[in-house]
Design a protein around this motif. Structure first.
Motif, PDB file in Angstrom:
ATOM      1  N   PHE A 288      32.620   0.180   6.059  1.00 35.35           N
ATOM      2  CA  PHE A 288      34.067  -0.071   6.096  1.00 35.35           C
ATOM      3  C   PHE A 288      34.737   0.746   7.202  1.00 35.35           C
ATOM      4  CE2 PHE A 288      38.251   1.573   4.767  1.00 35.35           C
ATOM      5  CZ  PHE A 288      38.979   0.388   4.861  1.00 35.35           C
TER       6      PHE A 288
ATOM      7  N   ALA B 116      30.704   2.628   2.421  1.00 36.37           N
ATOM      8  CA  ALA B 116      31.898   3.308   2.924  1.00 36.37           C
ATOM      9  C   ALA B 116      31.836   3.454   4.443  1.00 36.37           C
ATOM     10  CB  ALA B 116      32.029   4.676   2.262  1.00 36.37           C
TER      11      ALA B 116
ATOM     12  N   LEU C 279      34.329  -2.686   0.460  1.00 33.11           N
ATOM     13  CA  LEU C 279      34.755  -1.820  -0.644  1.00 33.11           C
ATOM     14  C   LEU C 279      34.702  -2.527  -1.993  1.00 33.11           C
ATOM     15  CD1 LEU C 279      37.827  -0.061   1.014  1.00 33.11           C
ATOM     16  CD2 LEU C 279      35.415   0.615   1.048  1.00 33.11           C
ATOM     17  N   THR C 280      34.368  -3.804  -1.981  1.00 39.76           N
ATOM     18  CA  THR C 280      34.314  -4.552  -3.240  1.00 39.76           C
ATOM     19  C   THR C 280      32.947  -5.167  -3.495  1.00 39.76           C
ATOM     20  OG1 THR C 280      35.110  -6.551  -2.124  1.00 39.76           O
ATOM     21  CG2 THR C 280      36.774  -5.098  -3.079  1.00 39.76           C
TER      22      THR C 280
ATOM     23  N   PHE D  39      36.255   2.647  -5.572  1.00 39.17           N
ATOM     24  CA  PHE D  39      37.274   2.834  -4.552  1.00 39.17           C
ATOM     25  C   PHE D  39      38.692   2.608  -5.070  1.00 39.17           C
ATOM     26  CE2 PHE D  39      33.435   1.737  -2.063  1.00 39.17           C
ATOM     27  CZ  PHE D  39      33.346   2.908  -1.323  1.00 39.17           C
ATOM     28  N   GLN D  40      38.834   1.842  -6.160  1.00 38.73           N
ATOM     29  CA  GLN D  40      40.161   1.587  -6.701  1.00 38.73           C
ATOM     30  C   GLN D  40      40.453   2.393  -7.958  1.00 38.73           C
ATOM     31  OE1 GLN D  40      40.655  -2.639  -7.226  1.00 38.73           O
ATOM     32  NE2 GLN D  40      40.481  -3.087  -5.039  1.00 38.73           N
TER      33      GLN D  40
ATOM     34  N   ALA E 238      37.570  -4.925   4.640  1.00 39.50           N
ATOM     35  CA  ALA E 238      37.829  -4.468   3.278  1.00 39.50           C
ATOM     36  C   ALA E 238      36.800  -4.976   2.277  1.00 39.50           C
ATOM     37  CB  ALA E 238      39.229  -4.899   2.845  1.00 39.50           C
TER      38      ALA E 238
ATOM     39  N   ARG F  49      34.016  -1.972  -6.423  1.00 39.22           N
ATOM     40  CA  ARG F  49      35.477  -1.998  -6.478  1.00 39.22           C
ATOM     41  C   ARG F  49      36.038  -0.861  -7.329  1.00 39.22           C
ATOM     42  NH1 ARG F  49      39.031  -6.290  -5.808  1.00 39.22           N
ATOM     43  NH2 ARG F  49      37.268  -7.746  -5.822  1.00 39.22           N
TER      44      ARG F  49
END
Length: 402
Positions: free
Chosen positions: A107, A104, A116-117, A125-126, A113, A122
């Motif tokens: 990022f 984090a 974050l994956t 964060f999603q 981005a 993923r």
């Protein structure tokens, strides 16, 4: 049975495995070519589980011996194993939180981005609600932070394995291998959530390596060898190791043998016998680490080298395994983010792994110094009884005789 002297080979090889795990967790660096996975199919993870089983057998067996168990009770034997399993769980949760913080922050600093994956983040964060349920349940694990859950599960089950191993060691091995085979046939695994699938380090499969190590430590603690010292077994292990090297490096041979395994799998031979899958501990990986372990255990030169002062850095790292693994994981993730953020800085792939390995040795030195200080006998001043009172009492006056 009293406290057994430390076998330097266990500490040295565990230390080497921890360093290799750190190096392999920084993908793309040239030092990866010096790790065990270039000798065949298994890597440092298999070595780590094997030696963890040996260490568990050596450390925890005495309390399960009938005489000791009848004198002090079964809980005295079980409690240290479950306490260690709880410690591994706590470290796993802490490492997961630190991993989230590192990526984090990366990022936030770079606004890239992809941070974050990476490494299965993923979902956090999603889809944070479900992912944050999965993390403490160990059903959502990040890449490079997924060894400890399987090890923790194995330690929870270790009391039953030790008790059976003391009475019927061959039965324990047979049951372990049967579970490993059935796991591959029916694809048994612990579930993931919220992602589909199962654990990357499948405890139902990886228990086989742990149990083999446990039987080695358990039998050694009782004064015999479960896997006998045999010239035939030694040369068989040499043949296996040379064959695996040929499989991996002789042009065309690996492709041919892999195709034959594919045909066998199409004919119905179980998946974990005919693949190189890591999650289900495929037979080539399993056989490789057993052959390598047996080969090294039979060489007197290895014992002398492990006890040599030149091997002391690896011994020291191996003696503080959990601490070094946790710090190595954090350092590896930090190195990953730096290399992803600055891909043009080619020097990082050469320098960061060396600096990280030096840092791990420094942490081990500090931990060892702290251990020696805390375990040192108390000084004369420390043995004085503590004064009672609040500290606000009226001081006494002494009248001298004139």
């Amino acid at each position: 049975m009293g406290k057994a002297p430390r076998d330097p080979r266990i500490d040295v090889f565990r230390g080497i495995a921890l360093v290799m795990i750190f190096i392999n967790h920084v993908p793309g660096n040239p030092y990866e070519y010096l790790t065990i996975r270039n000798l065949g199919f298994a890597d440092a993870a298999e070595a780590f589980f094997l030696m963890s089983g040996i260490a568990a057998g050596l450390a925890y067996t005495p309390r399960f011996i009938e005489k000791d168990r009848m004198s002090h009770g079964l809980w005295r034997a079980i409690a240290p194993l479950w306490k260690r399993a709880w410690s591994l769980y706590v470290v796993q949760i802490a490492l997961s939180a630190v991993a989230l913080g590192i990526f984090a922050a990366a990022f936030q600093i770079t606004t890239q981005a992809e941070f974050l994956t990476k490494i299965n983040m993923r979902q956090v964060f999603q889809n944070p609600t479900e992912a944050l349920i999965g993390i403490p349940l160990l059903t959502h694990q990040f890449g490079y932070v997924n060894i400890l859950p399987a090890y923790s599960v194995l330690l929870v089950c270790a009391p039953a394995a030790i008790m059976l191993g003391l009475r019927r060691p061959r039965l324990l091995l047979a049951l372990s291998l049967t579970l490993w085979l059935v796991t591959g046939i029916y694809r048994l695994n612990l579930p993931n959530y919220p992602n589909p699938g199962g654990w990357f380090f499948n405890p139902f499969a990886w228990q086989a390596i742990f149990i083999c190590g446990l039987l080695v430590g358990l039998s050694q603690r009782q004064g015999y060898r479960f896997f006998p010292q045999s010239r035939a077994l030694f040369w068989l292990s040499v043949t296996v190791l040379l064959g695996i090297l040929a499989w991996k490096y002789v042009p065309g041979l690996g492709q041919f043998l892999n195709l034959q395994m594919h045909h066998l799998r199409e004919a119905g031979v179980p998946f974990n016998l005919t693949s190189h899958d890591k999650t289900y501990l495929s037979a080539p990986r399993f056989i490789h680490i057993l052959a390598l372990g047996y080969f090294l255990s039979q060489l007197p030169t290895v014992t002398r080298m492990a006890a040599h002062r030149m091997a002391s850095p690896f011994r020291l790292i191996g003696q503080h395994g959990l601490l070094i693994f946790a710090n190595g994981t954090v350092l590896a993730l930090f190195c990953q983010t730096l290399m992803l953020a600055k891909p043009e800085a080619v020097w990082m792939v050469w320098v960061l792994p060396v600096l990280g390995t030096g840092a791990l040795l420094g942490i081990a030195l500090i931990a060892e110094a702290s251990r020696r200080v805390l375990s040192a006998p108390p000084t004369a001043a420390e043995r004085q009884p503590a004064l009672t009172g609040t500290g606000f009492e009226k001081p006494l006056t002494v009248q001298s005789k004139l």
